[in-house]
Scaffold this motif. Structure first.
Motif, PDB file in Angstrom:
ATOM      1  N   ARG A  14       0.836  -1.212   0.000  1.00  0.00           N
ATOM      2  CA  ARG A  14       0.000   0.000   0.000  1.00  0.00           C
ATOM      3  C   ARG A  14       0.864   1.252   0.000  1.00  0.00           C
ATOM      4  NH1 ARG A  14      -2.917  -3.010   3.734  1.00  0.00           N
ATOM      5  NH2 ARG A  14      -1.929  -1.890   5.455  1.00  0.00           N
ATOM      6  N   HIS A  15       1.968   1.227   0.776  1.00  0.00           N
ATOM      7  CA  HIS A  15       2.841   2.388   0.850  1.00  0.00           C
ATOM      8  C   HIS A  15       3.477   2.686  -0.502  1.00  0.00           C
ATOM      9  CE1 HIS A  15       6.459   4.610   2.701  1.00  0.00           C
ATOM     10  NE2 HIS A  15       5.460   5.435   2.530  1.00  0.00           N
ATOM     11  N   ARG A  16       3.937   1.652  -1.217  1.00  0.00           N
ATOM     12  CA  ARG A  16       4.503   1.871  -2.552  1.00  0.00           C
ATOM     13  C   ARG A  16       3.462   2.447  -3.501  1.00  0.00           C
ATOM     14  NH1 ARG A  16       7.386  -2.926  -1.311  1.00  0.00           N
ATOM     15  NH2 ARG A  16       5.812  -4.232  -2.297  1.00  0.00           N
ATOM     16  N   ARG A  17       2.228   1.982  -3.400  1.00  0.00           N
ATOM     17  CA  ARG A  17       1.157   2.489  -4.255  1.00  0.00           C
ATOM     18  C   ARG A  17       0.876   3.967  -3.945  1.00  0.00           C
ATOM     19  NH1 ARG A  17      -2.611  -1.477  -3.420  1.00  0.00           N
ATOM     20  NH2 ARG A  17      -3.591  -0.319  -1.749  1.00  0.00           N
ATOM     21  N   ILE A  18       0.888   4.327  -2.683  1.00  0.00           N
ATOM     22  CA  ILE A  18       0.663   5.719  -2.288  1.00  0.00           C
ATOM     23  C   ILE A  18       1.816   6.601  -2.758  1.00  0.00           C
ATOM     24  CG2 ILE A  18       0.549   7.252  -0.280  1.00  0.00           C
ATOM     25  CD1 ILE A  18      -0.948   4.950   1.152  1.00  0.00           C
TER      26      ILE A  18
END
Length: 122
Positions: A14-18
């Motif tokens: 999720r952090h990479r996507r954000i």
């Protein structure tokens, strides 16, 4: 056999996507939050240069004094107030918020709201 990913691995996804969308600039740096089981950390980062401009964590003696725990909502609130005060001292008023893949509730929400109340815009 089914491979199950841990909660932290899913958070990192999720952090990479954000992070594909949330980028800190010199005019509007990124307020990044990391939460461990024991402490909460916040940094204001200029991604164009790769420099941390301001940092605060519940590990610091200034923030720990008067707290019963370094891992609760009150500690996160205190970190939010301190990071906002330090940012305003450096002339940073507007930031973009990076929740680090964590859900926006609990300690993350408390830190963000305290930083807003202390004067940061995001």
């Amino acid at each position: 056999m089914i491979k199950r990913e841990s909660r932290n691995e899913l958070r990192k996804v999720r952090h990479r996507r954000i992070r594909k969308k949330v980028v800190g600039t010199p005019e509007r740096p990124r307020l990044s939050v990391y939460r461990s089981l024991r402490y909460i950390y916040a940094q204001i980062i200029d991604d164009t240069r790769g420099h941390t401009l301001v940092a605060a964590s519940s590990l610091e003696p200034e923030i720990r004094s008067g707290l019963t725990s370094t891992k609760d909502i009150e500690a996160a609130r205190r970190v939010g107030e301190v990071i906002a005060r330090r940012a305003l001292e450096k002339g940073i008023t507007r930031v973009v918020f990076d929740r680090g893949g964590y859900p926006y509730h609990g300690r993350i929400q408390a830190l963000a709201e305290a930083a807003r109340e202390a004067g940061l815009e995001f």
